[in-house]
Design a protein around this motif. Sequence first.
Motif, PDB file in Angstrom:
ATOM      1  N   LEU A 103      -3.937   3.607   6.201  1.00 14.62           N
ATOM      2  CA  LEU A 103      -3.921   2.490   7.294  1.00 14.62           C
ATOM      3  C   LEU A 103      -5.224   1.567   6.684  1.00 14.62           C
ATOM      4  N   VAL A 104      -6.886   2.829   6.161  1.00 18.64           N
ATOM      5  CA  VAL A 104      -7.448   1.824   6.055  1.00 18.64           C
ATOM      6  C   VAL A 104      -7.221   0.599   5.017  1.00 18.64           C
ATOM      7  N   THR A 105      -6.508   0.558   3.876  1.00 16.11           N
ATOM      8  CA  THR A 105      -6.546  -0.318   2.964  1.00 16.11           C
ATOM      9  C   THR A 105      -6.024  -0.971   3.491  1.00 16.11           C
ATOM     10  N   ALA A 106      -4.786  -0.768   4.485  1.00 12.91           N
ATOM     11  CA  ALA A 106      -3.612  -1.581   4.777  1.00 12.91           C
ATOM     12  C   ALA A 106      -4.474  -2.617   6.150  1.00 12.91           C
ATOM     13  N   LEU A 132       3.540   1.911   2.084  1.00  9.53           N
ATOM     14  CA  LEU A 132       5.416   2.489   2.671  1.00  9.53           C
ATOM     15  C   LEU A 132       4.937   4.380   2.111  1.00  9.53           C
ATOM     16  N   GLU A 133       5.379   5.312   3.641  1.00  9.11           N
ATOM     17  CA  GLU A 133       4.771   6.537   3.553  1.00  9.11           C
ATOM     18  C   GLU A 133       6.419   7.669   3.024  1.00  9.11           C
ATOM     19  N   ALA A 134       5.740   7.780   2.000  1.00 13.56           N
ATOM     20  CA  ALA A 134       6.805   9.257   1.510  1.00 13.56           C
ATOM     21  C   ALA A 134       7.560   9.654   3.060  1.00 13.56           C
ATOM     22  N   GLY A 135       6.786  10.972   3.602  1.00 12.77           N
ATOM     23  CA  GLY A 135       6.419  11.747   4.976  1.00 12.77           C
ATOM     24  C   GLY A 135       7.552  11.512   6.351  1.00 12.77           C
ATOM     25  N   GLY A 136       7.588  11.651   6.668  1.00  7.60           N
ATOM     26  CA  GLY A 136       8.821  11.532   8.404  1.00  7.60           C
ATOM     27  C   GLY A 136       7.664  10.375   9.335  1.00  7.60           C
ATOM     28  N   GLU A 137       6.100  10.620   8.560  1.00  8.92           N
ATOM     29  CA  GLU A 137       5.332   9.820  10.393  1.00  8.92           C
ATOM     30  C   GLU A 137       3.864   9.592   9.207  1.00  8.92           C
ATOM     31  N   PRO A 138       3.258   8.563   9.464  1.00  9.78           N
ATOM     32  CA  PRO A 138       2.242   8.451   8.792  1.00  9.78           C
ATOM     33  C   PRO A 138       0.971   9.488   9.439  1.00  9.78           C
ATOM     34  N   GLY A 139      -0.496   9.444   8.391  1.00 13.19           N
ATOM     35  CA  GLY A 139      -1.847  10.067   8.863  1.00 13.19           C
ATOM     36  C   GLY A 139      -1.911  10.959   7.852  1.00 13.19           C
ATOM     37  N   GLY A 140      -0.796  11.347   7.134  1.00 16.99           N
ATOM     38  CA  GLY A 140      -1.328  12.485   6.413  1.00 16.99           C
ATOM     39  C   GLY A 140      -2.077  13.681   5.897  1.00 16.99           C
ATOM     40  N   ARG A 141      -3.063  14.537   6.150  1.00 15.21           N
ATOM     41  CA  ARG A 141      -3.354  14.959   6.040  1.00 15.21           C
ATOM     42  C   ARG A 141      -4.690  15.033   7.067  1.00 15.21           C
ATOM     43  N   ALA A 142      -4.865  13.814   7.915  1.00 15.49           N
ATOM     44  CA  ALA A 142      -5.289  12.918   8.822  1.00 15.49           C
ATOM     45  C   ALA A 142      -4.083  13.609  10.373  1.00 15.49           C
ATOM     46  N   ALA A 201      -4.623   4.318  16.412  1.00 15.66           N
ATOM     47  CA  ALA A 201      -5.591   3.372  16.566  1.00 15.66           C
ATOM     48  C   ALA A 201      -5.319   2.009  15.485  1.00 15.66           C
ATOM     49  N   LEU A 202      -5.761   3.069  14.128  1.00 16.06           N
ATOM     50  CA  LEU A 202      -5.184   2.579  13.031  1.00 16.06           C
ATOM     51  C   LEU A 202      -3.878   1.302  12.463  1.00 16.06           C
ATOM     52  N   LEU A 203      -2.613   2.602  13.194  1.00 15.78           N
ATOM     53  CA  LEU A 203      -1.639   2.262  13.119  1.00 15.78           C
ATOM     54  C   LEU A 203      -1.871   0.535  14.174  1.00 15.78           C
ATOM     55  N   GLY A 204      -2.247   1.009  15.026  1.00 12.04           N
ATOM     56  CA  GLY A 204      -2.276  -0.330  15.753  1.00 12.04           C
ATOM     57  C   GLY A 204      -2.464  -1.813  15.428  1.00 12.04           C
ATOM     58  N   ARG A 205      -3.918  -1.517  14.976  1.00 14.27           N
ATOM     59  CA  ARG A 205      -4.542  -2.460  14.274  1.00 14.27           C
ATOM     60  C   ARG A 205      -3.673  -3.439  13.149  1.00 14.27           C
ATOM     61  N   VAL A 239       0.935  -1.547   0.087  1.00 19.22           N
ATOM     62  CA  VAL A 239      -0.029  -0.191  -0.563  1.00 19.22           C
ATOM     63  C   VAL A 239       0.894   1.032   0.015  1.00 19.22           C
ATOM     64  N   VAL A 240       0.887   1.819  -1.085  1.00 19.51           N
ATOM     65  CA  VAL A 240       1.382   3.246  -1.228  1.00 19.51           C
ATOM     66  C   VAL A 240       1.025   4.449  -0.874  1.00 19.51           C
ATOM     67  N   GLY A 241       1.445   5.386   0.085  1.00 17.96           N
ATOM     68  CA  GLY A 241       0.332   6.491   1.138  1.00 17.96           C
ATOM     69  C   GLY A 241      -0.475   5.700   2.506  1.00 17.96           C
ATOM     70  N   ALA A 242       0.408   6.461   3.461  1.00 20.11           N
ATOM     71  CA  ALA A 242       0.100   6.259   4.895  1.00 20.11           C
ATOM     72  C   ALA A 242      -0.832   7.380   5.729  1.00 20.11           C
ATOM     73  N   GLY A 243      -1.527   7.671   4.735  1.00 17.96           N
ATOM     74  CA  GLY A 243      -2.665   8.586   5.327  1.00 17.96           C
ATOM     75  C   GLY A 243      -3.991   7.902   5.466  1.00 17.96           C
TER      76      GLY A 243
END
Length: 424
Positions: free
Chosen positions: A22-25, A41-51, A205-209, A14-18
Amino acid sequence: MTGAGPDERADAVVVGAGLTGLVTAVRLARTAGPGRRVLLLEAGGEPGGRARTTDHRGYRLGLGPRALYRTTRDELRALGVRVPGGEPDLSGSLALRDGALHPGYAAPGPLLRTGLLAPRERLAVARLLALSRGRPNLAGTDAARWLADRLPTERAREAAFAVLRVSAYAGRPEMIDAGALAAHFAGVRRGVTYVDGGWRTLVDALLGRARALGVETRTGCRVTAVEGGARPRLTLADGHGIRARSVVLAGLPQRAAHRLLDEPGPAGPPGRPLHTACLDVALSRLPDPRRTLVLGVDEPLYLSVASQTARLAPDGGAVLHLARYDDGSGLGATEVRKRLDELLDLCQPGWREVLVHERFLPRITTMTAVPEARTGGLPGRPGPRVPGRPGVFVAGDWVGQRGLLADACVLSGARAAEEAAARL
Ligand SMILES: Cc1cc2nc3c(=O)[nH]c(=O)nc-3n(C[C@H](O)[C@H](O)[C@H](O)COP(=O)(O)OP(=O)(O)OC[C@H]3O[C@@H](n4cnc5c(N)ncnc54)[C@H](O)[C@@H]3O)c2cc1C
């Protein structure tokens, strides 16, 4: 990992961890079952994107105002993610017109009392917002036409759009398809949640799941190309290659997704993005606890004290979100900031003396592609499959025939995940 070397193998990537990724993964890993290797895989330094939500000495500030709609909440709950928080009280909402505050339109009660409309106008607006006549054949009609057909005066149209705009971030009614807006507003009327701790609570919570399901998450990991169809190969910015059975591009704008795929994109007119100016403010004390929800009527402005509903600030403190929706007027960042400051002065006089932190985002993308009448509204949006690339799927706020904003992300993420998992 650097350089070429042999390709790494995964079942799905899954490309992008916004929110979409996260839901997709999570759904993909859950559907595929144990023993499958799923990478996020996330380009930024942390997951979440615009959330993402930032924390300033215990004040939780989302990037701009945040209302979680029922569709998103239900999808998250189905993935085992709790959504703690509350529903904002709209009864004290105020309308801003000609620089003055009036009892607002955001709830049926104040709407039926407002002195800004004549009784006949109030009734027409209330009826339209109740969507009591249903939404027959609205796709392909812009919201300006819909309001003109249904409401007797310009004042009534302006009043109705003041409420509709807030739900969809659309600055002016010509920008958005009436079918998409009405369907979205019907969903919003089912209730919204301001989330305790901000949307970071959901991201965590999504990351934990995802982790519990064995998903491997990598940040600082930009994908630069996706080649092939049945067994796609991803290239990362450091030259590393990954081969997988399924790849989901999750939350990338449509153009960015097509660039990665080295494809020209759809032949039709491209969906245009929607931008908003946001001012996020933390105060050690709220100067006026009565002025906590304001909707601009003759100017696309918004103010909400989110911490009155959700746990976002230390005791006694407050978190406020202000926005100016892009109405195409082309105002510069300095002028927009001035107008947001004026709104804050009007509603919360003395706020500067109790200011803990502020963040001004002059132009953040709220929707990467608005469903417009000219693009066919929601039915005109593409599905998760990429023609000619059987192992590649897309998801995000521009994909699928249902939902706007986060609703579209979670719904399209779920569909892409099911399709991707079916190939494993
Ligand atoms: C100010 C504001 C207010 C909002 N308010 C609401 C609201 O009240 N209600 C609501 O429902 N929605 C709201 N939204 C919309 C909601 O936040 C978004 O729809 C949602 O967060 C988008 O998630 P996403 O994963 O699709 O995209 P993004 O959050 O943009 O995530 C995409 C991710 O992909 C990564 N990425 C991009 N390219 C690559 C690459 N090549 N390789 C690896 N990673 C890559 C990016 O770094 C990013 O982290 C709001 C949005 C904004 C900006």
